[in-house]
Motif scaffolding. Structure first.
Motif, PDB file in Angstrom:
ATOM      1  N   TYR A  62       0.941  -1.248   0.013  1.00  0.00           N
ATOM      2  CA  TYR A  62      -0.153   0.015   0.148  1.00  0.00           C
ATOM      3  C   TYR A  62       0.571   1.087   0.007  1.00  0.00           C
ATOM      4  N   ILE A  63       0.503   2.240  -0.714  1.00  0.00           N
ATOM      5  CA  ILE A  63       0.891   3.590  -0.688  1.00  0.00           C
ATOM      6  C   ILE A  63       0.234   4.550   0.099  1.00  0.00           C
ATOM      7  N   ASP A  64      -1.087   4.340  -0.116  1.00  0.00           N
ATOM      8  CA  ASP A  64      -1.999   5.080   0.578  1.00  0.00           C
ATOM      9  C   ASP A  64      -3.579   4.398   0.454  1.00  0.00           C
ATOM     10  N   LEU A  65      -4.244   4.864   1.551  1.00  0.00           N
ATOM     11  CA  LEU A  65      -5.736   4.170   1.504  1.00  0.00           C
ATOM     12  C   LEU A  65      -6.661   5.623   2.028  1.00  0.00           C
ATOM     13  N   LYS A  66      -7.453   5.943   1.246  1.00  0.00           N
ATOM     14  CA  LYS A  66      -8.296   7.078   1.616  1.00  0.00           C
ATOM     15  C   LYS A  66      -9.798   6.781   1.557  1.00  0.00           C
ATOM     16  N   ILE A  67     -10.611   7.061   2.706  1.00  0.00           N
ATOM     17  CA  ILE A  67     -11.967   6.857   2.782  1.00  0.00           C
ATOM     18  C   ILE A  67     -12.638   8.181   2.772  1.00  0.00           C
ATOM     19  N   ASN A  68     -13.399   8.655   1.833  1.00  0.00           N
ATOM     20  CA  ASN A  68     -13.918   9.877   1.694  1.00  0.00           C
ATOM     21  C   ASN A  68     -13.197  10.975   1.742  1.00  0.00           C
ATOM     22  N   GLY A  69     -12.040  10.859   0.967  1.00  0.00           N
ATOM     23  CA  GLY A  69     -10.859  11.628   1.164  1.00  0.00           C
ATOM     24  C   GLY A  69      -9.917  11.801   2.111  1.00  0.00           C
ATOM     25  N   VAL A  70     -10.213  11.086   3.314  1.00  0.00           N
ATOM     26  CA  VAL A  70      -9.294  10.994   4.566  1.00  0.00           C
ATOM     27  C   VAL A  70      -8.233   9.810   4.436  1.00  0.00           C
ATOM     28  N   SER A  71      -7.098  10.173   4.533  1.00  0.00           N
ATOM     29  CA  SER A  71      -5.921   9.176   4.409  1.00  0.00           C
ATOM     30  C   SER A  71      -5.924   8.362   5.928  1.00  0.00           C
ATOM     31  N   ILE A  72      -6.086   7.394   5.812  1.00  0.00           N
ATOM     32  CA  ILE A  72      -6.239   6.244   7.081  1.00  0.00           C
ATOM     33  C   ILE A  72      -5.098   5.122   6.808  1.00  0.00           C
ATOM     34  N   GLY A  73      -4.826   4.518   8.132  1.00  0.00           N
ATOM     35  CA  GLY A  73      -4.114   3.227   8.059  1.00  0.00           C
ATOM     36  C   GLY A  73      -4.980   2.229   8.638  1.00  0.00           C
ATOM     37  N   GLU A  74      -4.309   1.266   9.343  1.00  0.00           N
ATOM     38  CA  GLU A  74      -5.205   0.013   9.883  1.00  0.00           C
ATOM     39  C   GLU A  74      -5.873   0.720  11.369  1.00  0.00           C
ATOM     40  N   LEU A  75      -5.164   1.763  12.099  1.00  0.00           N
ATOM     41  CA  LEU A  75      -5.748   2.166  13.129  1.00  0.00           C
ATOM     42  C   LEU A  75      -6.865   2.880  12.692  1.00  0.00           C
ATOM     43  N   GLY A  76      -6.792   3.646  11.719  1.00  0.00           N
ATOM     44  CA  GLY A  76      -8.173   4.400  11.180  1.00  0.00           C
ATOM     45  C   GLY A  76      -9.217   3.622  10.662  1.00  0.00           C
ATOM     46  N   GLN A  77      -9.040   2.367  10.003  1.00  0.00           N
ATOM     47  CA  GLN A  77      -9.847   1.394   9.592  1.00  0.00           C
ATOM     48  C   GLN A  77     -10.830   0.833  10.805  1.00  0.00           C
ATOM     49  N   SER A  78      -9.968   0.380  11.901  1.00  0.00           N
ATOM     50  CA  SER A  78     -10.767  -0.089  13.047  1.00  0.00           C
ATOM     51  C   SER A  78     -11.251   1.144  14.000  1.00  0.00           C
ATOM     52  N   VAL A  79     -10.883   2.318  13.748  1.00  0.00           N
ATOM     53  CA  VAL A  79     -11.606   3.482  14.314  1.00  0.00           C
ATOM     54  C   VAL A  79     -12.903   3.695  13.676  1.00  0.00           C
ATOM     55  N   TYR A  80     -12.804   3.740  12.251  1.00  0.00           N
ATOM     56  CA  TYR A  80     -14.279   3.702  11.301  1.00  0.00           C
ATOM     57  C   TYR A  80     -15.026   2.805  11.581  1.00  0.00           C
ATOM     58  N   CYS A  81     -14.753   1.476  12.047  1.00  0.00           N
ATOM     59  CA  CYS A  81     -15.618   0.436  12.129  1.00  0.00           C
ATOM     60  C   CYS A  81     -16.296   0.645  13.468  1.00  0.00           C
TER      61      CYS A  81
END
Length: 237
Positions: A84-103
């Protein structure tokens, strides 16, 4: 890692926690269960988001979390994998912490504590206002490394400067106790989510000279279902 988890657990119980479940986020397992605090329950083996998290939990904490892909001065930064270079959800760059926070936010569960390296602490604070963080190491690689192939990126940020283990555990315990007290006061809230959801994932080439690829997915109502969708990479124009 197990000793640092135990330090956080001890802080949580000291701050008033009644029940703690430790979810091992590494596929084959990274925690030595024989050394784990006997007051907790231990979970592992989840195959999809949100890794067993349910809306019945009062809070979500992270111990030994790494920063997202392409983070500067981070130790072993990656998102899912070094590809991975980057993952954005609705324009916000997140990592695995962010994915868990969103869930967790979709389930109404606030993230309230995170420990890891300095880059991860900064990432968590930017995503979750007021979250209690504890940095026990710092990476040394400058730049994002977006020019790297997958193999090159896996090697570029292996270096780090660490706090001595005993001091690290003391820092984690004290921060965890303060964090759980803030959670019990009602000061920690889930981040706000707004549907619909779109993810854009940028991936590295495996070999020099190959193009980067991108995968775009969307879901009308659920960020959890969005993250469960398989990637469909296409070359970047």
């Amino acid at each position: 890692l197990t000793h640092e988890v135990n330090a956080a657990v001890d802080g949580f119980f000291a701050g008033g926690a009644k029940y703690v479940q430790v979810c091992d986020g590494h596929g084959p397992g990274a925690i030595d269960i024989e050394l784990l605090d006997p007051r907790v329950e231990y979970a592992r083996g989840w195959s999809s988001w949100p890794d067993g998290l349910e809306m019945t939990y009062d809070g979500y904490a992270f111990v030994g979390q790494h920063a997202k892909a392409s983070s500067e001065l981070a130790h072993l930064a990656h998102t899912q994998s070094f590809k991975y270079i980057d993952l954005k959800i609705n324009g916000v760059s997140i990592g695995e912490l962010g994915q868990s926070v969103y869930c967790a936010a979709e389930l109404g569960v606030p993230a309230f504590f995170a420990s890891g390296d300095f880059a991860l602490a900064c990432e968590a604070q930017a995503l979750v206002p007021g979250i209690d963080t504890c940095a026990v190491k710092r990476g040394v690689a400058r730049g994002a490394g977006d020019e790297c192939t997958t193999e090159e990126y896996s090697r570029r940020n292996a270096g780090a400067v660490h706090v001595a283990p005993e001091r690290a555990r003391t820092l984690i315990r004290h921060t965890a106790e303060a964090a759980i007290r803030r959670l019990k006061r009602g000061d920690a809230k889930p981040i706000e989510l707004r549907a619909p959801f779109e993810s854009v994932t940028l991936l590295r080439p495996d070999k020099a000279g190959e193009p980067k690829t991108v995968s775009i997915s969307s879901h009308p109502t659920s960020v959890i279902e969005l993250m469960r969708m398989p990637l469909e990479p296409k070359p970047v124009a």
